[in-house]
Design a protein around this motif. Structure first.
Motif, PDB file in Angstrom:
ATOM      1  N   TYR A  33      56.148  31.747  73.612  1.00 28.31           N
ATOM      2  CA  TYR A  33      57.346  31.473  74.389  1.00 28.31           C
ATOM      3  C   TYR A  33      57.551  29.953  74.210  1.00 28.31           C
ATOM      4  CZ  TYR A  33      60.697  30.347  78.025  1.00 28.31           C
ATOM      5  OH  TYR A  33      61.832  29.894  78.487  1.00 28.31           O
ATOM      6  N   ALA A  34      56.724  29.027  74.373  1.00 20.65           N
ATOM      7  CA  ALA A  34      57.014  27.511  74.265  1.00 20.65           C
ATOM      8  C   ALA A  34      57.295  27.246  72.790  1.00 20.65           C
ATOM      9  CB  ALA A  34      55.646  26.813  74.775  1.00 20.65           C
ATOM     10  N   ALA A  35      56.354  27.847  71.693  1.00 26.12           N
ATOM     11  CA  ALA A  35      56.626  27.666  70.433  1.00 26.12           C
ATOM     12  C   ALA A  35      58.141  28.150  70.054  1.00 26.12           C
ATOM     13  CB  ALA A  35      55.783  28.408  69.668  1.00 26.12           C
ATOM     14  N   GLY A  36      58.497  29.360  70.563  1.00 26.50           N
ATOM     15  CA  GLY A  36      59.995  29.924  70.095  1.00 26.50           C
ATOM     16  C   GLY A  36      60.990  28.875  70.848  1.00 26.50           C
ATOM     17  N   ILE A  37      60.755  28.357  71.919  1.00 22.20           N
ATOM     18  CA  ILE A  37      61.714  27.576  72.377  1.00 22.20           C
ATOM     19  C   ILE A  37      61.879  26.349  71.599  1.00 22.20           C
ATOM     20  CG2 ILE A  37      62.154  25.884  74.586  1.00 22.20           C
ATOM     21  CD1 ILE A  37      62.818  28.655  75.209  1.00 22.20           C
ATOM     22  N   TYR A  38      60.916  25.614  71.323  1.00 23.36           N
ATOM     23  CA  TYR A  38      60.731  24.350  70.361  1.00 23.36           C
ATOM     24  C   TYR A  38      61.481  24.763  68.872  1.00 23.36           C
ATOM     25  CZ  TYR A  38      59.183  20.815  67.165  1.00 23.36           C
ATOM     26  OH  TYR A  38      58.901  20.030  66.240  1.00 23.36           O
ATOM     27  N   ALA A  39      60.944  25.985  68.327  1.00 25.71           N
ATOM     28  CA  ALA A  39      61.165  26.264  67.190  1.00 25.71           C
ATOM     29  C   ALA A  39      62.721  26.546  66.935  1.00 25.71           C
ATOM     30  CB  ALA A  39      60.574  27.652  66.493  1.00 25.71           C
ATOM     31  N   ALA A  40      63.239  27.015  68.068  1.00 27.03           N
ATOM     32  CA  ALA A  40      64.819  27.259  67.961  1.00 27.03           C
ATOM     33  C   ALA A  40      65.654  26.038  67.599  1.00 27.03           C
ATOM     34  CB  ALA A  40      65.402  27.658  69.472  1.00 27.03           C
ATOM     35  N   VAL A  41      65.223  25.105  67.940  1.00 25.29           N
ATOM     36  CA  VAL A  41      65.967  23.597  67.723  1.00 25.29           C
ATOM     37  C   VAL A  41      65.333  22.818  66.838  1.00 25.29           C
ATOM     38  CG1 VAL A  41      67.310  23.833  69.736  1.00 25.29           C
ATOM     39  CG2 VAL A  41      64.986  22.360  69.646  1.00 25.29           C
ATOM     40  N   SER A  42      63.871  22.959  66.383  1.00 27.03           N
ATOM     41  CA  SER A  42      63.083  22.017  65.719  1.00 27.03           C
ATOM     42  C   SER A  42      63.600  21.542  64.223  1.00 27.03           C
ATOM     43  CB  SER A  42      61.710  22.617  65.441  1.00 27.03           C
ATOM     44  OG  SER A  42      61.749  23.746  64.627  1.00 27.03           O
ATOM     45  N   ARG A  43      64.738  22.254  63.575  1.00 28.09           N
ATOM     46  CA  ARG A  43      64.915  21.591  62.393  1.00 28.09           C
ATOM     47  C   ARG A  43      66.486  21.288  62.366  1.00 28.09           C
ATOM     48  NH1 ARG A  43      60.358  21.363  62.136  1.00 28.09           N
ATOM     49  NH2 ARG A  43      58.972  22.886  61.146  1.00 28.09           N
ATOM     50  N   TRP A  44      67.017  21.248  63.509  1.00 28.46           N
ATOM     51  CA  TRP A  44      68.649  20.917  63.658  1.00 28.46           C
ATOM     52  C   TRP A  44      68.849  19.578  63.418  1.00 28.46           C
ATOM     53  CZ3 TRP A  44      70.982  23.345  68.705  1.00 28.46           C
ATOM     54  CH2 TRP A  44      71.077  24.937  68.492  1.00 28.46           C
ATOM     55  N   THR A  45      67.817  18.670  63.434  1.00 30.34           N
ATOM     56  CA  THR A  45      68.162  17.192  63.197  1.00 30.34           C
ATOM     57  C   THR A  45      68.119  16.934  61.524  1.00 30.34           C
ATOM     58  OG1 THR A  45      65.941  16.570  63.390  1.00 30.34           O
ATOM     59  CG2 THR A  45      67.609  16.400  65.234  1.00 30.34           C
ATOM     60  N   GLN A  46      67.514  17.727  60.553  1.00 24.76           N
ATOM     61  CA  GLN A  46      67.086  17.605  59.262  1.00 24.76           C
ATOM     62  C   GLN A  46      68.377  17.283  58.588  1.00 24.76           C
ATOM     63  OE1 GLN A  46      64.842  21.036  57.718  1.00 24.76           O
ATOM     64  NE2 GLN A  46      62.754  20.070  58.723  1.00 24.76           N
ATOM     65  N   PRO A  47      69.738  17.787  58.923  1.00 24.02           N
ATOM     66  CA  PRO A  47      70.570  17.181  58.140  1.00 24.02           C
ATOM     67  C   PRO A  47      70.685  15.614  58.388  1.00 24.02           C
ATOM     68  CG  PRO A  47      71.328  19.237  59.270  1.00 24.02           C
ATOM     69  CD  PRO A  47      69.854  19.022  59.603  1.00 24.02           C
ATOM     70  N   LEU A  48      70.377  15.128  59.325  1.00 21.43           N
ATOM     71  CA  LEU A  48      70.600  13.722  59.642  1.00 21.43           C
ATOM     72  C   LEU A  48      69.508  13.089  58.630  1.00 21.43           C
ATOM     73  CD1 LEU A  48      71.085  13.542  63.337  1.00 21.43           C
ATOM     74  CD2 LEU A  48      72.830  13.159  61.744  1.00 21.43           C
ATOM     75  N   ASN A  49      68.394  13.527  58.524  1.00 24.73           N
ATOM     76  CA  ASN A  49      67.191  13.108  57.756  1.00 24.73           C
ATOM     77  C   ASN A  49      67.736  13.049  56.113  1.00 24.73           C
ATOM     78  OD1 ASN A  49      65.915  12.969  60.029  1.00 24.73           O
ATOM     79  ND2 ASN A  49      64.482  14.431  59.672  1.00 24.73           N
ATOM     80  N   LEU A  50      68.460  14.087  55.941  1.00 23.34           N
ATOM     81  CA  LEU A  50      69.166  14.037  54.357  1.00 23.34           C
ATOM     82  C   LEU A  50      69.694  12.979  53.768  1.00 23.34           C
ATOM     83  CD1 LEU A  50      69.136  15.955  51.932  1.00 23.34           C
ATOM     84  CD2 LEU A  50      71.419  17.023  52.716  1.00 23.34           C
ATOM     85  N   VAL A  51      70.360  12.210  54.832  1.00 25.28           N
ATOM     86  CA  VAL A  51      71.102  11.063  54.361  1.00 25.28           C
ATOM     87  C   VAL A  51      70.255   9.938  54.166  1.00 25.28           C
ATOM     88  CG1 VAL A  51      72.687   9.255  55.238  1.00 25.28           C
ATOM     89  CG2 VAL A  51      73.359  11.446  55.880  1.00 25.28           C
ATOM     90  N   ALA A  52      69.283   9.691  55.027  1.00 21.43           N
ATOM     91  CA  ALA A  52      68.130   8.809  54.704  1.00 21.43           C
ATOM     92  C   ALA A  52      67.332   8.791  53.448  1.00 21.43           C
ATOM     93  CB  ALA A  52      67.178   8.609  55.987  1.00 21.43           C
ATOM     94  N   THR A  53      66.925  10.179  53.332  1.00 23.56           N
ATOM     95  CA  THR A  53      66.156  10.360  52.126  1.00 23.56           C
ATOM     96  C   THR A  53      66.797  10.463  50.727  1.00 23.56           C
ATOM     97  OG1 THR A  53      64.788  11.968  53.457  1.00 23.56           O
ATOM     98  CG2 THR A  53      64.598  12.234  51.176  1.00 23.56           C
TER      99      THR A  53
END
Length: 194
Positions: free
Chosen positions: A16-36
């Motif tokens: 349950y906790a893993a699912g709650i985290y996994a639901a949003v855990s990759r949403w900030t990756q588009p922001l990281n794409l700019v820096a990378t």
């Protein structure tokens, strides 16, 4: 470790906790794409600099990229709950705090990418690797220690803390690099240190 955090969280406190985290855990990756993208395109310019001060100037030239990243983070902080509920439904509303923590960690990523490019281009990759290892160990320790009391938020907090541990270590390493004599010169083929 970042890709394994969901599995580790699941093993420590359940699906349950893993699912709650996994639901949003990759949403900030588009922001990281700019820096990378910026750090990868600047790397050859940083490496070709005739001295460390010039390389540092070239690395810092992309500070303007922090503005759109900062705006993205502010928007996530302000609208995380509404965004999660709109996209995933009310059942996942508790994911919004994890999303906020991930967004704060993303600001660290933006600076860390440039610092890593600078250190690697100036032949400080061994020092940078040690700092990255310390940050990964910190992420794991924070996750393990806080998973039971915080659940899904522990993984997001562990990510955030590790990014700022990495930032502190990379800043310290860049300071050492800037104080070192420029014996190797530019990092061009045929001019690599022996």
């Amino acid at each position: 470790l970042t890709s394994a955090d969901v599995a580790i969280l699941s093993g420590l406190v359940g699906a349950y906790a893993a699912g709650i985290y996994a639901a949003v855990s990759r949403w900030t990756q588009p922001l990281n794409l700019v820096a990378t993208s910026y750090s990868q395109t600047q790397y050859p310019l940083i490496a070709a600099a005739s001295d460390t001060r010039s390389a540092w100037y070239k690395a810092r030239a992309g500070r303007i990229l922090l503005i759109p990243l900062g705006i993205g983070v502010i928007l996530i902080l302000a609208f995380a709950n509404d965004l999660v509920v709109f996209l995933l439904g009310e059942r996942y509303a508790s994911s919004s705090q994890a999303l906020r923590l991930l967004a704060v960690g993303t600001l660290g990523v933006a600076v860390n990418q440039t610092l890593l490019a600078f250190l690697n281009a100036r032949h400080f990759e061994a020092r940078a690797a040690k700092v990255v290892s310390l940050a990964v160990a910190t992420q794991l320790i924070v996750l393990v220690l806080l998973a039971r009391p915080l659940g899904a938020e522990a993984a997001a907090l562990a990510y955030c803390v590790s990014q700022y541990v990495l930032l502190a270590g990379l800043c310290w390493s860049a300071r050492i690099c800037l104080k070192s004599p420029d014996s190797a010169g530019p990092s061009l083929p045929g001019n690599l240190p022996s």
